[in-house]
Design an enzyme around this catalytic site. Structure first.
Site, mmCIF file in Angstrom:
data_model
loop_
_atom_site.group_PDB
_atom_site.id
_atom_site.type_symbol
_atom_site.label_atom_id
_atom_site.label_comp_id
_atom_site.label_asym_id
_atom_site.label_seq_id
_atom_site.Cartn_x
_atom_site.Cartn_y
_atom_site.Cartn_z
ATOM 1 C CG HIS A 1 -9.001 0.263 -0.915
ATOM 2 N ND1 HIS A 1 -8.438 0.176 0.350
ATOM 3 C CD2 HIS A 1 -10.344 0.207 -0.720
ATOM 4 C CE1 HIS A 1 -9.398 0.078 1.248
ATOM 5 N NE2 HIS A 1 -10.564 0.110 0.625
ATOM 6 C CB SER A 32 -0.896 -0.004 1.239
ATOM 7 O OG SER A 32 -1.408 1.293 1.454
ATOM 8 C CG MET A 39 -8.351 7.660 1.048
ATOM 9 S SD MET A 39 -7.407 7.960 2.538
ATOM 10 C CE MET A 39 -6.658 6.339 2.759
ATOM 11 C CG MET A 76 -11.201 3.512 1.120
ATOM 12 S SD MET A 76 -9.719 3.657 2.126
ATOM 13 C CE MET A 76 -8.472 3.611 0.846
ATOM 14 C CG HIS A 83 -3.758 -1.583 -1.636
ATOM 15 N ND1 HIS A 83 -4.826 -2.459 -1.699
ATOM 16 C CD2 HIS A 83 -4.149 -0.587 -0.809
ATOM 17 C CE1 HIS A 83 -5.814 -2.002 -0.955
ATOM 18 N NE2 HIS A 83 -5.436 -0.864 -0.400
ATOM 19 C CG MET A 117 -11.633 -1.872 5.061
ATOM 20 S SD MET A 117 -10.066 -1.565 4.227
ATOM 21 C CE MET A 117 -9.197 -0.502 5.374
ATOM 22 C CG ASP A 165 -4.983 2.750 0.379
ATOM 23 O OD1 ASP A 165 -5.894 1.911 0.285
ATOM 24 O OD2 ASP A 165 -3.918 2.532 0.974
ATOM 25 C CG ASP A 203 -6.151 -2.270 3.285
ATOM 26 O OD1 ASP A 203 -5.062 -1.978 3.789
ATOM 27 O OD2 ASP A 203 -6.754 -1.549 2.461
HETATM 28 C C1 DX5 Z 1 -6.396 2.466 5.032
HETATM 29 C C2 DX5 Z 1 -5.840 1.910 3.750
HETATM 30 C C3 DX5 Z 1 -4.737 0.921 3.908
HETATM 31 C C4 DX5 Z 1 -3.533 1.475 4.620
HETATM 32 C C5 DX5 Z 1 -2.634 0.367 5.050
HETATM 33 O O1 DX5 Z 1 -7.526 3.220 4.744
HETATM 34 O O2 DX5 Z 1 -6.857 1.292 2.999
HETATM 35 O O3 DX5 Z 1 -4.371 0.368 2.654
HETATM 36 O O4 DX5 Z 1 -2.810 2.389 3.853
HETATM 37 O O5 DX5 Z 1 -1.581 0.949 5.765
HETATM 38 P P1 DX5 Z 1 -1.042 0.292 7.109
HETATM 39 O O6 DX5 Z 1 -0.449 -1.024 6.737
HETATM 40 O O7 DX5 Z 1 -0.048 1.277 7.587
HETATM 41 O O8 DX5 Z 1 -2.210 0.158 8.038
HETATM 42 ZN ZN ZN Z 2 -6.334 0.125 1.215
#
Ligand code: DX5
Ligand code: ZN
Length: 230
Positions: A73, A12, A41, A75, A37, A144, A39, A183
């Site tokens: 991913h 990630s 947002m 979000m 991965h 999650m 993320d 995750d």
């Molecule tokens: C959280 C993300 C994860 C996160 C994982 O919203 O979806 O992918 O970045 O990071 P760590 O491993 O630091 O929790």
């Molecule tokens: Zn994620």
């Protein structure tokens, strides 16, 4: 406890040093990681802003050089608005949140029609039963194990039981080919227990990208810890 299968690690990049993103991703790929991965947002579905399709596009040359894959991913609320953009940017898999999709079946079929792998994510408080009707339609699920929005949070321990129950549910429905990804908050001491509970893919951010050691050293430590615990 489920039988241990080979585990896949996804890096990630949320915790990466964005000034050196390409360099750090290449280090992860050189170390053997084959799933990146990303993320995404929107400041609404989660209280943070992050990356868009341009990052997925920028990583394409590295992805192709190492034969890796990128999963986005999402979000974000109403993710259907952006699925095509991410697939066109080069995302091989799209993960949507069940909590953000009122017409989840249609969303999943949309992702599949674009040729991408389909993943459905569940927030910590969302019960597994919400997945049951669409399990046969997805390639993988994403449990999650932190509240989504930020890297570096603590793993929610009850996620282990949730993963084990999902593993049983998939078995019960003869859907063992549907993979379980986990995750959030995955660090050395807990990684093996997550796989023992039934996970196939571990999404890891701050345990791989941090200032303590290099990406390759961190990844090697993760692999070693995992092998030693078997
Ligand atoms: C959280 C993300 C994860 C996160 C994982 O919203 O979806 O992918 O970045 O990071 P760590 O491993 O630091 O929790
Ligand atoms: Zn994620």
């Amino acid at each position: 406890m489920a039988a241990i299968e080979p585990v896949q690690f996804a890096a990630s990049i949320l915790s990466a040093d964005f000034c050196r993103l390409g360099e750090q991703v290449e280090e992860a790929l050189k170390a053997g990681i084959r799933l990146i991965h990303v993320d995404v947002m929107d400041g609404l579905f989660v209280p943070n802003l992050s990356m868009g399709p341009n990052i997925v596009k920028a990583l394409q040359p590295l992805k192709n050089k190492y034969g890796a894959q990128i999963h986005a991913h999402l979000m974000i609320i109403d993710p259907d608005r952006y699925i095509t953009n991410f697939v066109q940017a080069g995302a091989d898999g799209i993960i949507v949140h069940i909590e953000a999709c009122p017409h989840l079946l249609q969303t999943i079929r949309n992702i599949r029609s674009l040729g991408a792998r389909t993943g459905v994510a569940l927030n910590p408080a969302t019960p597994l039963i919400m997945l049951e009707e669409i399990l046969a339609e997805v390639d993988f699920t994403l449990i999650m194990s932190v509240e989504p929005g930020f890297g570096g949070q603590e793993f929610i321990q009850t996620s282990l039981d949730k993963i084990a129950r999902l593993h049983k549910l998939l078995f019960h429905h003869h859907l063992e080919h549907v993979k379980i990804a986990v995750d959030g908050g995955i660090h050395l001491p807990i990684a093996a227990s997550i796989v023992k509970a039934g996970a196939h893919t571990l999404v890891v951010g701050s345990e791989i990208f941090n200032s303590r050691a290099s990406v390759s050293k961190n990844f090697q430590a993760l692999c070693t810890e995992f092998i030693n615990s078997r």
